[in-house]
Design an enzyme around this catalytic site. Structure first.
Site, PDB file in Angstrom:
ATOM      1  N   ALA A  75       0.864  -1.195   0.000  1.00  0.00           N
ATOM      2  CA  ALA A  75       0.000   0.000   0.000  1.00  0.00           C
ATOM      3  C   ALA A  75       0.899   1.242   0.000  1.00  0.00           C
ATOM      4  CB  ALA A  75      -0.949   0.003   1.198  1.00  0.00           C
TER       5      ALA A  75
ATOM      6  N   HIS B 185       6.868   6.064   1.514  1.00  0.00           N
ATOM      7  CA  HIS B 185       7.757   4.943   1.183  1.00  0.00           C
ATOM      8  C   HIS B 185       8.775   5.387   0.128  1.00  0.00           C
ATOM      9  CE1 HIS B 185       4.055   2.684   2.525  1.00  0.00           C
ATOM     10  NE2 HIS B 185       4.984   2.124   3.269  1.00  0.00           N
TER      11      HIS B 185
END
Ligand code: PAF
Length: 290
Positions: A32, A37
């Site tokens: 996800a 990230h």
């Protein structure tokens, strides 16, 4: 980008890269993926010859089965995202690859996991330590990257590395926020449009609390943050703690530490979110930022 699904496959690949003298950076994720990230991946690519990212939703860190079932993710899209970001190897294991045997290890983090997330999600950090130590054992990274949004997780992982005497350097990355201030989280995907608007109050209130910290006591600041957020539709604070940034123990006075962080967990509807704000950084951190 190489997509590798087995632990042996990653270990072999890493051994071969190491024999060529390459340094290995690692970004563990549960998928996800979002810009937060990506910022870890960017740091990893800049600091290492090879960047490995993993996608594995670790069941042992979920104290709540429904939370695990509802954890968002789209493997194909996540892999495309990693490839576009410049990751060299995506490690996407099955549960059997990570836990060929059930992991019965129990970590002792002393007071570090008796507060905040550790207190409200029993067993959570033991599960995090199990999976991260297992992943480190497979990938054997020189450096591994973790976001400061999960402030307590970062402290736990540093402590785990210390206890297990691992050679991996833990590199923190600042919280990434939307333009609205909302901290990026995979869980934001579960917020309805109206809830997302309300959730903006979380960071707004935390930023405002820096001013309150100049006028009010620690306890009064905690109360103001909690009351302000609880008065917003759909928001319900689980805890707001003002802690020493190293020991994570609650403070009673602003002069009790040189490194002070406020950490919050709250529900927006049914979605549990966390965020934090630094009130004071210590000289060690300031030194590193120079
Ligand atoms: O922060 C996360 O996404 C997870 O806790 C981690 C570190 C990937 C372990 O499963």
């Amino acid at each position: 980008m190489d997509l590798i699904k087995t632990s042996q496959g990653v270990s072999d690949k890493v051994a071969s890269l190491r024999s060529e003298g390459k340094s290995i950076g690692f970004v563990p994720t549960m998928g996800a993926l979002h810009e937060g990230h990506l910022s870890l991946v960017k740091q990893c690519i800049a600091g290492n010859d090879v960047c490995i990212a993993s996608i594995f939703v670790n069941p042992t860190q979920f104290d709540n089965k429904e939370d695990l079932e509802k954890y968002p993710g789209n493997r194909k899209q996540d892999c495309e995202y990693l490839a576009a970001a410049g990751v060299d190897i995506a490690f996407v294991p099955t549960e059997e690859e990570i836990y060929p045997e059930p992991d019965t290890r129990r970590f002792d983090f002393g007071r570090l996991d008796k507060v905040m997330e550790g207190k409200h999600r029993p067993g959570h950090f033991n599960g995090v330590a199990q999976v991260v130590s297992r992943l480190f054992d497979i990938v054997k990274p020189d450096r591994a990257y973790f976001g400061e949004k999960d402030f307590q997780q970062l402290a736990i992982i540093r402590e785990m590395v210390r206890q297990l005497k691992l050679d991996t350097q833990i590199v923190p990355a600042p919280v990434v926020r939307e333009a609205s201030g909302l901290a990026l989280s995979s869980r934001n995907e579960r917020l309805a449009a109206r809830q997302k608007e309300v959730a903006v109050n979380i960071s707004g209130t935390l930023f405002k609390s820096r001013e309150w910290a100049n006028k009010y006591s620690v306890q009064e600041t905690i109360r103001k943050v909690t009351d302000t957020l609880d008065s917003c539709d759909e928001l319900k604070v689980e805890y707001y703690e003002i802690v020493d940034g190293h020991t994570l123990q609650p403070l009673t006075d602003w002069t009790d530490s040189d490194y002070i962080v406020g950490c919050i967990a709250l529900f927006c509807g049914e979605v549990r979110l966390i965020d934090n704000i630094v009130y004071k950084t210590d000289s060690q951190i300031k030194g590193k930022q120079k």
